[in-house]
Design an enzyme around this catalytic site. Structure first.
Site, PDB file in Angstrom:
ATOM      1  CG  HIS A 186     -26.616  53.828  48.689  1.00 39.21           C
ATOM      2  ND1 HIS A 186     -26.536  54.693  49.751  1.00 39.21           N
ATOM      3  CD2 HIS A 186     -27.697  54.219  47.962  1.00 39.21           C
ATOM      4  CE1 HIS A 186     -27.529  55.559  49.670  1.00 39.21           C
ATOM      5  NE2 HIS A 186     -28.245  55.300  48.588  1.00 39.21           N
ATOM      6  CG  HIS A 217     -30.283  58.685  50.817  1.00 38.81           C
ATOM      7  ND1 HIS A 217     -31.188  57.891  51.467  1.00 38.81           N
ATOM      8  CD2 HIS A 217     -30.077  58.126  49.607  1.00 38.81           C
ATOM      9  CE1 HIS A 217     -31.526  56.890  50.676  1.00 38.81           C
ATOM     10  NE2 HIS A 217     -30.873  57.015  49.548  1.00 38.81           N
TER      11      HIS A 217
END
Lengths: 216, 328
Positions: free
Chosen positions: B54, B216
């Site tokens: 991320h 994700h």
């Protein structure tokens, strides 16, 4: 009868099965989650396996504790705390014992199931490992013998296959809603393999479920 | 799969090394995946973290005015309790620790276990859970909404509150108010590939987009044909506005977040439409951030986050912060 050497053999056998099934578990997780269940489980149990072979003890509780702490620090995700909870409950149940009988195994499995419910806050039918642990624990409770262990492994495998029809209520698959139907829950499959290898170490001769043809 | 990497098993480790080499104001706790800044003992310490992949989250938000520590997990996998505990031990002073967690089953479980362990050591720990993703229906029967890019606003505002010397209870309350006021939604134009699996997280045809994507690589809530940018923005914004109690005359902050492989030009095109729509509704944009704040590896796509502001939140949002990925 579960001895410390059988316990170590179980972790070894389960790790080997995870190696074999890693691509399948990742693939199932890819369809309804984030695609790393096999990778994470394999990493964790390899670490646990190494730790066990380097720290011999005749205490099943201590062995279970070692597995739990290793999984906690090496798996991550939701599977880490959940599988660690299973072994923490085993540890509490088997503390100081070098071997346990089917009754004590049953009690530990039931405790593990309860621990999973508390940690994961999931109920039966939500497409999680509870859908395997719950009927397997119940089967053992009704028949806390060696043959009950065999039956529990069969029930666990059927339950894991059965999660295909369920809509996820917990875990990342829950975000898919109806689209989570049609794929088996990877945590349920790894749990069913757990029961299969566990029964095989204690009873022997358990047939390996052909998971790749069954669930992919 | 084509990736700029060495051993797949060293991916996170080598990334963290690279971060501290580029940014010597951050330090990596030896033997851990924890990044910390110089310790400041007279304030509430903020710890956040999550899976890797991320970037710049979460290490990019460690620094004066924001986080004290960020814990990196494996790729898209929550960090483990022992690592989180190391972070808590390293940064806690005499004012307690606030954990900022995104609402995922794994993250919540691992942070909870770490909080329990820290509490046993006598450290005062509070935890807030961010659930800004309106693509996911909120219901008491499910685990609720996911935490996505709006989390960065929580880092910023709670960070300013901690820096201002507020006590732990107040910092936690302000963080919760920020969470209640922030709403986000994302869309993907192409999936991402986790290095260890080597396979794209899902398949999208050339003319398809995935609406309501998480961070994700998990599939979104529905798949639709690609259409002009303004229409895509409207789809996200309509759902956000339905869920956020934002009315004419309200002040907001806007975050247009790239998911990893979206040209900045496209993010600006999206922002143009967002600004126009909000102006039509007489909503006042106090601050706009456009760029990569919480990515999903090399996913193409973006998310919009709207934070409804009040006087105090505005003041805290504008307070100074010096981190890799957020300066004000």
């Amino acid at each position: 009868m579960l001895t410390t050497s059988a316990f170590v053999a179980f972790i070894q056998a389960y790790t080997n099965r995870l190696d074999e099934l890693q691509p399948l578990l990742d693939q199932l997780d890819n369809q309804i989650g984030d695609g790393d269940h096999g990778t994470n489980m394999t990493r964790g149990f390899h670490a646990a396996n190494e730790r066990l072979t380097s720290t011999p003890t005749d205490d099943l509780g201590a062995l279970s504790q070692t597995v739990a702490m290793t999984l906690l620090s090496s798996v991550g995700g939701a599977s880490g705390p959940l599988y660690a909870t299973v072994f923490l409950r085993f540890s509490a149940q088997w503390k100081g014992q070098s071997q346990v009988d089917a009754k004590e195994i049953t009690e530990a499995i039931v405790q593990a199931r309860d621990g999973l419910v508390v940690r994961g806050k999931a109920h039966v039918g939500e497409k999680t490992m509870i859908d395997v642990w719950s009927p397997a624990a119940q089967t053992l409770q009704e028949n806390p013998t060696v043959s009950g262990l065999l039956k529990a492994a069969t029930v666990a495998a059927e339950a894991a296959v059965g999660t295909r029809e369920l809509v996820a209520g917990k875990g990342r698959a829950a975000y898919l809603g109806e689209r989570s139907r049609g794929t088996c829950d990877p945590g349920s499959v790894s749990s069913a393999v757990f029961f299969e290898e566990f029964a095989n170490v204690i009873v022997g001769g358990v047939e390996k479920t052909p998971w790749p043809t069954l669930v992919s | 799969m084509k990736k700029l990497m060495n051993e797949v098993g060293h991916y996170v480790d080598e990334m963290l090394d690279g971060i501290v080499l580029a940014h010597p104001e951050l330090r990596r706790l030896p033997g851990t995946t924890v990044l910390v800044r110089a310790k400041k003992a007279d304030k509430v310490a903020l710890v956040s973290g999550g899976g890797s992949g991320h970037e710049p989250a979460h290490g990019g938000f460690v620094g004066p005015g924001m986080l004290d520590a960020a814990v990196a997990g494996e790729m898209f996998t929550s960090p483990t309790p022992d690592q989180i505990l190391e972070a808590i031990r390293a940064v806690h002073g005499d004012q307690g620790v606030l954990l900022i967690v995104k609402n995922y089953t794994g993250d919540v479980m691992n942070f909870e276990m770490a909080a329990e362990m820290a509490t046993m050591e006598g450290i005062h720990v509070e935890q807030v859970v961010v659930d800004d993703d309106v693509a996911v229906q909120n219901s008491t029967h499910t685990i609720g909404r996911r935490g996505i890019a709006g989390t960065v606003f929580v880092h910023k505002i709670a960070g300013a509150a901690a820096e201002a010397g507020y006590p732990l209870e107040t910092v936690a309350q302000i963080a919760k108010r920020t969470i209640a006021n922030v709403h986000s939604m994302g869309v993907a134009l192409s999936p991402c590939t986790v290095p260890a699996s080597g396979q794209p997280s899902f398949q999208l045809a050339d003319d398809e987009i995935e609406i309501g994507i998480g961070i994700h690589g998990e599939p979104g809530v529905r798949r639709e044909p690609i259409r002009p940018a303004d229409d895509v923005v409207d789809t996200l914004l309509d759902t956000i506005l339905e869920n956020a109690a934002i009315q004419a005359g309200d002040d907001v902050a806007v975050l247009v977040n790239g998911l990893g492989a979206t040209p900045l030009s496209e993010l600006y095109i999206a922002n143009r439409r967002i600004a126009k729509r909000l102006a039509e509704q007489s909503v006042n944009i106090q601050q706009t951030r456009v760029g990569e704040y919480m990515t999903s590896l090399e996913m193409a796509g973006f998310s919009i986050s709207l934070l409804k502001l009040d006087h105090e939140l505005t003041k805290l949002l504008n307070a100074p912060a010096t981190t890799i990925a957020w300066r004000s």
